[in-house]
Write an enzyme that holds these catalytic residues in place. Structure first.
Site, PDB file in Angstrom:
ATOM      1  N   ASP A 136      -2.708 -10.805  -2.536  1.00 54.12           N
ATOM      2  CA  ASP A 136      -3.605 -10.063  -1.544  1.00 54.12           C
ATOM      3  C   ASP A 136      -4.915  -9.323  -1.158  1.00 54.12           C
ATOM      4  O   ASP A 136      -5.098  -9.266  -2.760  1.00 54.12           O
ATOM      5  CB  ASP A 136      -2.658  -9.415  -0.926  1.00 54.12           C
ATOM      6  N   ASP A 181      -3.953 -12.343   3.276  1.00 63.99           N
ATOM      7  CA  ASP A 181      -5.741 -12.686   4.068  1.00 63.99           C
ATOM      8  C   ASP A 181      -7.067 -12.743   3.212  1.00 63.99           C
ATOM      9  O   ASP A 181      -7.887 -12.580   3.406  1.00 63.99           O
ATOM     10  CB  ASP A 181      -5.814 -11.422   4.723  1.00 63.99           C
ATOM     11  N   HIS A 228       1.100  -2.000  -0.001  1.00 57.38           N
ATOM     12  CA  HIS A 228       0.006  -0.039   0.094  1.00 57.38           C
ATOM     13  C   HIS A 228       1.113   1.566  -0.076  1.00 57.38           C
ATOM     14  O   HIS A 228       0.734   2.549  -0.174  1.00 57.38           O
ATOM     15  CB  HIS A 228      -1.080   0.227   0.942  1.00 57.38           C
ATOM     16  N   HIS A 246      -6.591  -7.460  -0.438  1.00 56.95           N
ATOM     17  CA  HIS A 246      -6.503  -5.834  -0.495  1.00 56.95           C
ATOM     18  C   HIS A 246      -5.714  -5.311  -1.583  1.00 56.95           C
ATOM     19  O   HIS A 246      -4.243  -5.942  -2.034  1.00 56.95           O
ATOM     20  CB  HIS A 246      -6.110  -5.023   0.806  1.00 56.95           C
TER      21      HIS A 246
END
Length: 346
Positions: A199, A288, A163, A201
């Site tokens: 991931d 995740d 991120h 996200h």
């Protein structure tokens, strides 16, 4: 498989994050990496090595100088504001929005914290810079081992990185480890590198860093940003800009996605990576996507990660794995190492 282990990761240990209107204990905790390390050792996956020194010049190719200057000295500035700050982490309170200027660097530390940080869920702590820099060194070292002839290497580090953009932190991330690895592979002469983010996200920071480049292809399988963090990037129509047009491949998926649907998206991503003739692969390895993850919404199960590793191996590319998310702490070690074991056995 070689693992490059960031033995300084626990220097970053946030106390609280802002989550849905309240301060809660951080989901991103040192035990995440500890469980992965323990599982690597239990299965005797391969040696764990310390990272080499990280070249400043490499880091400066990925992150903006004024951002690096800020993040390196941020903790000292925070404590200088008030000695009591030594006992609490720093979280942004102000952010520039549409119509506001970001080119002028404010003198105020809280203003700069908000200029460079895009959420209130990423606490900056006394050890954040040391842990993040050693993590970037781990990613660099994993890339160097692959450049040197290893089939694959794993950078086991936290805080995660995908991120973090050229000049911003957020999503628990301060330095973009996958981008550091990709740039190191490019600097070694590999004509085009693919970064594949698995991931839950979207890897908004990685996308932003490489969006206008055609020498790094970015592909991401992730939760639809209409419903999930980071919300403002990760749509399917984001295909790159300028020279990078066509070298950004987002595959957003709905909440409740199971492995069959997820695997079909992976097949599509790997097909495109083959089409662009990538010479090496960096995998942003977040687990995740697991059905038990407390802040995610896919339904992958433990054995699915073995299949994921097998599929990644069939791409036939020198591969750097970089550890990202995964917040079902008790299961994160098994799931992450299942990917690596599946890759090794394919």
């Amino acid at each position: 498989m070689l693992t490059i282990y960031n033995d300084r990761h626990s220097l970053h240990q946030g106390k609280v994050e802002m989550f849905r209107g309240e301060l809660v204990p951080c989901f991103e905790v040192p035990a995440r990496a500890d469980h992965v390390k323990a599982e690597i050792e239990r299965r005797a996956l391969g040696p764990l090595l310390a990272p080499d020194a990280l070249p400043d010049a490499l880091l400066a190719k990925v992150h903006a100088p004024r951002y690096l200057d800020f993040i390196a000295g941020a903790w000292d500035e925070w404590v200088a504001l008030d000695p009591a700050n030594a006992g609490r982490d720093a979280l942004p309170s102000y952010w520039p929005t549409r119509g506001m200027r970001t080119d002028v660097l404010p003198a105020s530390f809280p203003a700069r914290l908000g200029l460079f940080g895009f959420d209130a869920g990423t606490p900056l702590t006394a050890g954040s810079w040391a842990a993040a820099r050693h993590g970037a060194a781990s990613a660099f070292t994993a890339a160097q081992r692959v450049i040197g002839g290893e089939r694959a290497a794993f950078a086991l580090t936290r805080p995660p990185g995908h991120h973090a953009g050229a000049d911003f932190f957020g999503g628990y991330c301060f330095l973009n480890n996958a981008a550091v690895a990709a740039q190191a592979l490019r600097d070694a002469g590999i004509e085009r590198v693919a970064v594949l983010d698995v991931d839950y996200h979207h890897g908004n920071g990685t996308q932003a860093i490489f969006y206008a480049r055609d020498d790094v292809h970015f592909a991401s399988l992730h939760a639809d940003p209409v419903t999930d963090y980071p919300y403002y990037l990760g749509h399917a129509d984001e295909r790159g800009a300028g020279a990078g047009l066509g070298f950004n491949h987002n595959l957003p998926l709905p909440r409740g996605t199971d492995f069959a649907l997820w695997r079909a998206a992976l097949t599509s991503a790997l097909a495109r990576i083959a089409e662009v003739k990538a010479g090496a692969l960096v995998v942003s390895l977040g687990v995740d996507t697991f059905e038990g993850d407390p802040i995610s919404g896919f339904r992958l199960r433990g054995d699915d990660y073995l299949r994921m590793g097998e599929d990644l191996a069939r791409a036939g590319l020198p591969t750097v794995f970089v550890f990202e998310g995964g917040y079902a702490v008790a299961e994160v070690g098994v799931n992450a190492v299942n990917v690596l074991e599946g890759f090794e056995q394919a």
